[in-house]
Design an enzyme around this catalytic site. Structure first.
Site, PDB file in Angstrom:
ATOM      1  N   ARG A  98       0.842  -1.192   0.000  1.00 64.17           N
ATOM      2  CA  ARG A  98       0.000   0.000   0.000  1.00 64.17           C
ATOM      3  C   ARG A  98       0.878   1.243   0.000  1.00 64.17           C
ATOM      4  O   ARG A  98       1.920   1.276   0.661  1.00 64.17           O
ATOM      5  CB  ARG A  98      -0.887   0.059   1.266  1.00 64.17           C
ATOM      6  CG  ARG A  98      -2.126  -0.798   1.209  1.00 64.17           C
ATOM      7  CD  ARG A  98      -3.144  -0.296   0.164  1.00 64.17           C
ATOM      8  NE  ARG A  98      -4.329  -1.122   0.123  1.00 64.17           N
ATOM      9  CZ  ARG A  98      -4.505  -2.197  -0.651  1.00 64.17           C
ATOM     10  NH1 ARG A  98      -3.569  -2.585  -1.479  1.00 64.17           N
ATOM     11  NH2 ARG A  98      -5.640  -2.880  -0.616  1.00 64.17           N
TER      12      ARG A  98
ATOM     13  N   GLU B   3      -3.866   7.545  -5.634  1.00 64.36           N
ATOM     14  CA  GLU B   3      -4.037   6.759  -6.861  1.00 64.36           C
ATOM     15  C   GLU B   3      -5.228   7.294  -7.642  1.00 64.36           C
ATOM     16  O   GLU B   3      -6.289   7.473  -7.036  1.00 64.36           O
ATOM     17  CB  GLU B   3      -4.244   5.282  -6.510  1.00 64.36           C
ATOM     18  CG  GLU B   3      -2.988   4.683  -5.893  1.00 64.36           C
ATOM     19  CD  GLU B   3      -3.096   3.193  -5.576  1.00 64.36           C
ATOM     20  OE1 GLU B   3      -4.079   2.567  -5.997  1.00 64.36           O
ATOM     21  OE2 GLU B   3      -2.189   2.674  -4.921  1.00 64.36           O
TER      22      GLU B   3
ATOM     23  N   HIS C 247      -1.392  -0.239  -9.706  1.00 69.17           N
ATOM     24  CA  HIS C 247      -2.090  -1.115  -8.752  1.00 69.17           C
ATOM     25  C   HIS C 247      -2.635  -2.360  -9.472  1.00 69.17           C
ATOM     26  O   HIS C 247      -3.842  -2.632  -9.439  1.00 69.17           O
ATOM     27  CB  HIS C 247      -3.205  -0.344  -8.038  1.00 69.17           C
ATOM     28  CG  HIS C 247      -3.544  -0.917  -6.694  1.00 69.17           C
ATOM     29  ND1 HIS C 247      -3.838  -0.144  -5.592  1.00 69.17           N
ATOM     30  CD2 HIS C 247      -3.639  -2.203  -6.256  1.00 69.17           C
ATOM     31  CE1 HIS C 247      -4.098  -0.923  -4.557  1.00 69.17           C
ATOM     32  NE2 HIS C 247      -3.978  -2.185  -4.939  1.00 69.17           N
TER      33      HIS C 247
HETATM   34  P1  NAD Z   1      -1.912 -11.059   4.938  1.00 67.92           P
HETATM   35  O1  NAD Z   1      -2.932 -10.537   5.887  1.00 67.92           O
HETATM   36  O2  NAD Z   1      -1.911 -12.502   4.591  1.00 67.92           O
HETATM   37  O3  NAD Z   1      -0.455 -10.689   5.474  1.00 67.92           O
HETATM   38  C1  NAD Z   1      -0.114  -9.449   6.007  1.00 67.92           C
HETATM   39  C2  NAD Z   1       0.987  -9.688   7.021  1.00 67.92           C
HETATM   40  O4  NAD Z   1       1.446  -8.421   7.488  1.00 67.92           O
HETATM   41  C3  NAD Z   1       0.488 -10.481   8.251  1.00 67.92           C
HETATM   42  O5  NAD Z   1       1.262 -11.660   8.440  1.00 67.92           O
HETATM   43  C4  NAD Z   1       0.690  -9.483   9.392  1.00 67.92           C
HETATM   44  O6  NAD Z   1       1.085 -10.112  10.601  1.00 67.92           O
HETATM   45  C5  NAD Z   1       1.787  -8.594   8.845  1.00 67.92           C
HETATM   46  N1  NAD Z   1       1.887  -7.319   9.530  1.00 67.92           N
HETATM   47  C6  NAD Z   1       0.889  -6.564  10.060  1.00 67.92           C
HETATM   48  N2  NAD Z   1       1.411  -5.475  10.652  1.00 67.92           N
HETATM   49  C7  NAD Z   1       2.754  -5.559  10.479  1.00 67.92           C
HETATM   50  C8  NAD Z   1       3.840  -4.721  10.869  1.00 67.92           C
HETATM   51  N3  NAD Z   1       3.645  -3.622  11.589  1.00 67.92           N
HETATM   52  N4  NAD Z   1       5.084  -5.100  10.515  1.00 67.92           N
HETATM   53  C9  NAD Z   1       5.307  -6.233   9.804  1.00 67.92           C
HETATM   54  N5  NAD Z   1       4.320  -7.066   9.424  1.00 67.92           N
HETATM   55  C10 NAD Z   1       3.052  -6.724   9.755  1.00 67.92           C
HETATM   56  O7  NAD Z   1      -2.064 -10.152   3.634  1.00 67.92           O
HETATM   57  P2  NAD Z   1      -1.506 -10.440   2.180  1.00 67.92           P
HETATM   58  O8  NAD Z   1      -2.561 -11.116   1.387  1.00 67.92           O
HETATM   59  O9  NAD Z   1      -0.153 -11.029   2.277  1.00 67.92           O
HETATM   60  O10 NAD Z   1      -1.411  -8.947   1.640  1.00 67.92           O
HETATM   61  C11 NAD Z   1      -0.476  -8.034   2.165  1.00 67.92           C
HETATM   62  C12 NAD Z   1      -0.867  -6.629   1.736  1.00 67.92           C
HETATM   63  O11 NAD Z   1      -0.699  -6.532   0.311  1.00 67.92           O
HETATM   64  C13 NAD Z   1      -2.350  -6.324   1.962  1.00 67.92           C
HETATM   65  O12 NAD Z   1      -2.559  -5.792   3.246  1.00 67.92           O
HETATM   66  C14 NAD Z   1      -2.676  -5.336   0.885  1.00 67.92           C
HETATM   67  O13 NAD Z   1      -2.522  -4.040   1.392  1.00 67.92           O
HETATM   68  C15 NAD Z   1      -1.615  -5.567  -0.170  1.00 67.92           C
HETATM   69  N6  NAD Z   1      -2.196  -6.085  -1.424  1.00 67.92           N
HETATM   70  C16 NAD Z   1      -1.906  -5.415  -2.580  1.00 67.92           C
HETATM   71  C17 NAD Z   1      -2.419  -5.868  -3.783  1.00 67.92           C
HETATM   72  C18 NAD Z   1      -2.100  -5.154  -5.065  1.00 67.92           C
HETATM   73  O14 NAD Z   1      -2.906  -5.197  -5.978  1.00 67.92           O
HETATM   74  N7  NAD Z   1      -0.947  -4.516  -5.191  1.00 67.92           N
HETATM   75  C19 NAD Z   1      -3.246  -6.997  -3.815  1.00 67.92           C
HETATM   76  C20 NAD Z   1      -3.476  -7.675  -2.626  1.00 67.92           C
HETATM   77  C21 NAD Z   1      -2.961  -7.217  -1.430  1.00 67.92           C
END
Ligand code: NAD
Length: 317
Positions: free
Chosen positions: A235, A264, A283
């Site tokens: 993000r 965005e 994105h």
């Molecule tokens: P997920 O929930 O499986 O994993 C997120 C991880 O981040 C968790 O393990 C959590 O413990 C960890 N986390 C939370 N706070 C933290 C911190 N302060 N420091 C370190 N780690 C921390 O989510 P995911 O499916 O792996 O997705 C991750 C992120 O990717 C989502 O939150 C979303 O914002 C982003 N995303 C982007 C796209 C895109 O199109 N670019 C698509 C999907 C997801």
């Protein structure tokens, strides 16, 4: 009277007609506003709707209070940072997302961006199209140290790919106490500081929260290894954009790739657009046919299940 559903995701139903059929069969009157989305228009019309399949745009708390009909918000994706969950809970609005389903697509993109940076693929393409035919020397991606910030579904899939490249993987995730067995021979859980100081490639995979906003600023960037590559497919706002610009411009960070930005679409005059060694994509992390198809299907099933009083998948609130 039929129920009304608003869809503000750009990609909903793009892969197959099945999700739309599910909504129609459930009796929904469907309005699509993804392609020509406008935040002001959204704020005007959402109070008329019973259900919403939402993209990445904000849904302000005070607006939610003006939506007495709204029963369910289905996030067309995983990240929930644009939805005020506490307010939804207070108002009795159900919120679902689709976690994990897009994690292969985003992991592929993150790895693709890292290789594009280290082997100057985008730079070489742009220069060649502009008339040059000169080799650009890059760095091997394989056998390097990869730092993953956040170790959820996407980061785990990046790690699995990195294993094939013979990389040493470092992961920082304060909410994970122990690594699952499959990662232990090539991944180590470390502090954020260790990743910052030792990784050759840093890839971010965590949610945007009050805790993670501006997690990477000039303080962290200046401690990174000279020549590090930084990739953010999570993000905008987790990496400070102005500080990243300075770090890449100075050459301390060799290159960066951003699939997300604070605003965005990214403003045309955002200085990040001016540097050749910053790759910017709009994105598109989950924009693979497989991922969009699966996410749209689950959103449609959840919206239909809500009004039919059936069980929901991935209910968050
Ligand atoms: P997920 O929930 O499986 O994993 C997120 C991880 O981040 C968790 O393990 C959590 O413990 C960890 N986390 C939370 N706070 C933290 C911190 N302060 N420091 C370190 N780690 C921390 O989510 P995911 O499916 O792996 O997705 C991750 C992120 O990717 C989502 O939150 C979303 O914002 C982003 N995303 C982007 C796209 C895109 O199109 N670019 C698509 C999907 C997801």
């Amino acid at each position: 009277m039929s129920k009304k559903i608003l869809i503000t995701s750009r990609s909903f139903g793009k892969i197959s007609d099945e999700p739309m059929k599910i909504l129609k069969d459930a009796g929904f009157e469907v309005t699509m506003k993804g392609a020509d989305f406008d935040q002001k228009e959204f704020e005007q019309i959402i109070p008329e709707y019973d259900a919403l399949i939402i993209g990445a745009h904000p849904f302000p708390e005070d607006l939610m209070e003006k939506c007495p009909k709204l029963q369910i918000i289905c996030k067309h994706g995983a990240g929930l940072d644009n939805i005020p969950l506490e307010k939804a809970k207070e108002l009795g609005i159900t919120v679902c997302n689709v976690p994990g389903t897009n994690s292969n697509a985003v992991a592929d993109l993150a790895v693709g961006l890292m290789i594009s940076l280290s082997r100057n693929i985008v730079i070489a393409n742009n220069r060649t199209r502009a008339g040059e035919w000169k080799p650009v020397i890059g760095l091997d991606f394989c056998y390097k140290t990869l730092g993953l910030i956040g170790f959820g579904a996407i980061a785990k899939n990046v790690a699995r790919r990195a294993k094939g490249f013979g990389m040493k993987v470092l992961a920082y995730d304060p909410y994970i106490k122990e690594l699952p067995e499959e990662f232990r021979d090539y991944t180590t859980l470390v502090s954020l500081d260790e990743i910052i100081k030792t990784a050759d490639f840093i890839s971010l995979h965590l949610p945007l929260t009050d805790e993670t906003r501006d997690m990477i600023t000039v303080k962290e960037l200046s401690k990174m290894k000279e020549g590090v590559y930084v990739v953010n497919t999570s993000r905008g706002g987790i990496v400070n954009e102005a500080d990243l610009y300075e770090a890449v411009k100075s050459g301390h960070v060799a290159g960066a790739a951003l699939d997300v930005s604070v605003k965005e679409p990214m403003d045309m005059d955002n200085p990040l657009r001016s540097l050749e060694n910053i790759i910017i994509t709009p994105h598109i992390g989950m924009y693979s046919k497989e991922a969009i198809g699966a996410v749209s299907l689950i959103c449609a099933q959840n919206a239909a299940a809500k009004i039919e009083g059936k069980e929901l998948q991935f209910k968050v609130v």
